[in-house]
Design a protein around this motif. Structure first.
Motif, PDB file in Angstrom:
ATOM      1  N   HIS A 296       0.823  -1.212   0.000  1.00  0.00           N
ATOM      2  CA  HIS A 296       0.000   0.000   0.000  1.00  0.00           C
ATOM      3  C   HIS A 296       0.861   1.268   0.000  1.00  0.00           C
ATOM      4  O   HIS A 296       0.402   2.340  -0.396  1.00  0.00           O
ATOM      5  N   ASN A 297       2.108   1.153   0.425  1.00  0.00           N
ATOM      6  CA  ASN A 297       2.982   2.324   0.469  1.00  0.00           C
ATOM      7  C   ASN A 297       3.374   2.843  -0.913  1.00  0.00           C
ATOM      8  O   ASN A 297       3.265   4.041  -1.171  1.00  0.00           O
ATOM      9  N   PRO A 298       3.840   1.998  -1.851  1.00  0.00           N
ATOM     10  CA  PRO A 298       4.101   2.533  -3.192  1.00  0.00           C
ATOM     11  C   PRO A 298       2.830   3.004  -3.893  1.00  0.00           C
ATOM     12  O   PRO A 298       2.886   3.920  -4.719  1.00  0.00           O
ATOM     13  N   ALA A 299       1.688   2.394  -3.558  1.00  0.00           N
ATOM     14  CA  ALA A 299       0.428   2.872  -4.135  1.00  0.00           C
ATOM     15  C   ALA A 299       0.182   4.325  -3.728  1.00  0.00           C
ATOM     16  O   ALA A 299      -0.167   5.173  -4.559  1.00  0.00           O
ATOM     17  N   ILE A 300       0.394   4.630  -2.459  1.00  0.00           N
ATOM     18  CA  ILE A 300       0.235   6.002  -1.971  1.00  0.00           C
ATOM     19  C   ILE A 300       1.286   6.913  -2.594  1.00  0.00           C
ATOM     20  O   ILE A 300       0.986   8.039  -3.020  1.00  0.00           O
ATOM     21  N   ALA A 301       2.528   6.431  -2.672  1.00  0.00           N
ATOM     22  CA  ALA A 301       3.609   7.245  -3.234  1.00  0.00           C
ATOM     23  C   ALA A 301       3.329   7.617  -4.687  1.00  0.00           C
ATOM     24  O   ALA A 301       3.548   8.761  -5.100  1.00  0.00           O
ATOM     25  N   LEU A 302       2.836   6.678  -5.475  1.00  0.00           N
ATOM     26  CA  LEU A 302       2.531   6.960  -6.875  1.00  0.00           C
ATOM     27  C   LEU A 302       1.320   7.888  -6.999  1.00  0.00           C
ATOM     28  O   LEU A 302       1.274   8.758  -7.870  1.00  0.00           O
ATOM     29  N   HIS A 303       0.334   7.712  -6.125  1.00  0.00           N
ATOM     30  CA  HIS A 303      -0.814   8.622  -6.100  1.00  0.00           C
ATOM     31  C   HIS A 303      -0.353  10.052  -5.828  1.00  0.00           C
ATOM     32  O   HIS A 303      -0.777  10.998  -6.512  1.00  0.00           O
ATOM     33  N   LYS A 304       0.548  10.206  -4.860  1.00  0.00           N
ATOM     34  CA  LYS A 304       1.061  11.540  -4.530  1.00  0.00           C
ATOM     35  C   LYS A 304       1.909  12.112  -5.667  1.00  0.00           C
ATOM     36  O   LYS A 304       2.039  13.332  -5.808  1.00  0.00           O
ATOM     37  N   LYS A 305       2.467  11.233  -6.474  1.00  0.00           N
ATOM     38  CA  LYS A 305       3.262  11.667  -7.633  1.00  0.00           C
ATOM     39  C   LYS A 305       2.383  12.114  -8.788  1.00  0.00           C
ATOM     40  O   LYS A 305       2.867  12.674  -9.770  1.00  0.00           O
ATOM     41  N   GLY A 306       1.081  11.858  -8.690  1.00  0.00           N
ATOM     42  CA  GLY A 306       0.151  12.274  -9.731  1.00  0.00           C
ATOM     43  C   GLY A 306      -0.369  11.158 -10.609  1.00  0.00           C
ATOM     44  O   GLY A 306      -1.107  11.414 -11.564  1.00  0.00           O
ATOM     45  N   PHE A 307      -0.011   9.912 -10.298  1.00  0.00           N
ATOM     46  CA  PHE A 307      -0.498   8.776 -11.063  1.00  0.00           C
ATOM     47  C   PHE A 307      -1.961   8.496 -10.703  1.00  0.00           C
ATOM     48  O   PHE A 307      -2.412   8.805  -9.606  1.00  0.00           O
TER      49      PHE A 307
ATOM     50  N   HIS B  34      17.505   9.488   8.285  1.00  0.00           N
ATOM     51  CA  HIS B  34      17.482  10.574   9.265  1.00  0.00           C
ATOM     52  C   HIS B  34      18.662  11.534   9.059  1.00  0.00           C
ATOM     53  O   HIS B  34      18.516  12.752   9.214  1.00  0.00           O
ATOM     54  N   ALA B  35      19.815  10.974   8.666  1.00  0.00           N
ATOM     55  CA  ALA B  35      20.977  11.835   8.411  1.00  0.00           C
ATOM     56  C   ALA B  35      20.735  12.734   7.199  1.00  0.00           C
ATOM     57  O   ALA B  35      21.037  13.935   7.225  1.00  0.00           O
ATOM     58  N   LEU B  36      20.179  12.175   6.129  1.00  0.00           N
ATOM     59  CA  LEU B  36      19.872  12.968   4.944  1.00  0.00           C
ATOM     60  C   LEU B  36      18.821  14.024   5.244  1.00  0.00           C
ATOM     61  O   LEU B  36      18.914  15.177   4.789  1.00  0.00           O
ATOM     62  N   GLN B  37      17.817  13.643   6.025  1.00  0.00           N
ATOM     63  CA  GLN B  37      16.763  14.591   6.393  1.00  0.00           C
ATOM     64  C   GLN B  37      17.333  15.736   7.232  1.00  0.00           C
ATOM     65  O   GLN B  37      17.030  16.912   6.984  1.00  0.00           O
TER      66      GLN B  37
ATOM     67  N   GLY C  55       8.867  10.545  11.897  1.00  0.00           N
ATOM     68  CA  GLY C  55       9.288  11.648  11.045  1.00  0.00           C
ATOM     69  C   GLY C  55       9.078  11.413   9.560  1.00  0.00           C
ATOM     70  O   GLY C  55       9.353  12.298   8.746  1.00  0.00           O
ATOM     71  N   PHE C  56       8.578  10.224   9.183  1.00  0.00           N
ATOM     72  CA  PHE C  56       8.318   9.895   7.788  1.00  0.00           C
ATOM     73  C   PHE C  56       6.883   9.388   7.675  1.00  0.00           C
ATOM     74  O   PHE C  56       6.494   8.458   8.375  1.00  0.00           O
TER      75      PHE C  56
ATOM     76  N   MET D 237       6.265   4.497   4.159  1.00  0.00           N
ATOM     77  CA  MET D 237       7.468   3.693   4.048  1.00  0.00           C
ATOM     78  C   MET D 237       8.125   3.819   2.666  1.00  0.00           C
ATOM     79  O   MET D 237       9.200   3.267   2.432  1.00  0.00           O
ATOM     80  N   VAL D 238       7.474   4.526   1.759  1.00  0.00           N
ATOM     81  CA  VAL D 238       7.995   4.725   0.404  1.00  0.00           C
ATOM     82  C   VAL D 238       7.757   6.173  -0.015  1.00  0.00           C
ATOM     83  O   VAL D 238       6.674   6.715   0.197  1.00  0.00           O
ATOM     84  N   LYS D 239       8.756   6.778  -0.631  1.00  0.00           N
ATOM     85  CA  LYS D 239       8.613   8.100  -1.238  1.00  0.00           C
ATOM     86  C   LYS D 239       9.206   8.038  -2.638  1.00  0.00           C
ATOM     87  O   LYS D 239      10.335   7.577  -2.827  1.00  0.00           O
ATOM     88  N   LEU D 240       8.423   8.466  -3.624  1.00  0.00           N
ATOM     89  CA  LEU D 240       8.862   8.482  -5.015  1.00  0.00           C
ATOM     90  C   LEU D 240       8.494   9.833  -5.610  1.00  0.00           C
ATOM     91  O   LEU D 240       7.318  10.198  -5.636  1.00  0.00           O
ATOM     92  N   THR D 241       9.474  10.570  -6.060  1.00  0.00           N
ATOM     93  CA  THR D 241       9.226  11.871  -6.668  1.00  0.00           C
ATOM     94  C   THR D 241       9.967  11.961  -7.997  1.00  0.00           C
ATOM     95  O   THR D 241      10.818  11.125  -8.311  1.00  0.00           O
TER      96      THR D 241
END
Length: 202
Positions: free
Chosen positions: A14-25, A123-126, A142-143, A146-150
């Motif tokens: 469900h996490n990549p599904a949300i990530a792609l939705h947020k990307k505009g898919f 966390h270091a990158l953030q 803080g996230f 579990m998946v972020k795709l931009t």
């Protein structure tokens, strides 16, 4: 892009599904059983299936891709319809690669400690204010997911586990991410194959 998830309710799927939705898919999906937190998270973004079950009528030729979760079986009616229509069927890790093939891919593998090491890097990158995408196997403070795709992030940090990619792809997931940089936490007896995707270590 129109993408359909077979077994969208999985704790990972469900996490990549949300990530792609947020990307505009345009994201749709099906599952025969859904549990929390998947239900609430999918509902929040308007992509929770209206009914549980498998519906071959959802599989149409105007879909750009099908993403197949491990929860599905090889005789899943939606999968069979996709194969009949010749629609490209991806495993979860295959599609993560498709969405990140133009980024620098940092993949954390090994027998133990993958989530901890991935979390430390994220966390270091953030904290450094860097722009990055990620895939991690646990919900981190803080996230949001579990998946972020931009489109914009130049790097993606991926927890690369050794589980099979999908019911029709029996390769370990970490092989499919095609790491530019490989981080190995440790190799237990019988797990030596995990280094074969990281040729720069030889």
């Amino acid at each position: 892009m129109r993408v359909h998830f077979i077994a969208i309710g999985g704790s990972a799927m469900h996490n990549p599904a949300i990530a792609l939705h947020k990307k505009g898919f345009e994201v749709t999906g099906s599952d025969d059983v859904l549990f929390e937190p998947s239900v609430s998270r999918l509902a929040k973004y308007g992509i929770l299936p209206a009914e549980n079950g498998w519906y071959p009528a959802k599989i149409t030729t105007d879909l750009d891709a099908i993403i197949l979760g491990m929860h599905a079986r090889i005789d899943n009616p939606e999968l069979l319809k996709a194969q009949e229509l010749g629609i490209k069927v991806y495993s979860y890790p295959e599609y993560i690669y498709e969405q990140s093939k133009d980024k620098k891919r940092v993949v954390i593998g090994g027998s133990h400690g993958k989530t901890t090491i991935t979390s430390m890097i994220l966390h270091a990158l953030q904290a450094a204010g860097k722009d990055f995408d990620y895939l991690v196997g646990a919900q981190l403070e803080g996230f949001e997911t579990m998946v972020k795709l931009t489109k914009e992030a130049p790097i993606i940090v991926i927890e690369g586990d050794e589980y099979l990619a999908s019911p029709i792809d029996r390769r370990p997931k970490f092989h499919l991410y095609k790491a530019n940089i490989g981080v190995i936490s440790g190799i237990a007896s019988g797990s030596y194959q995990c280094v074969s995707n990281f040729p720069e270590l030889y």
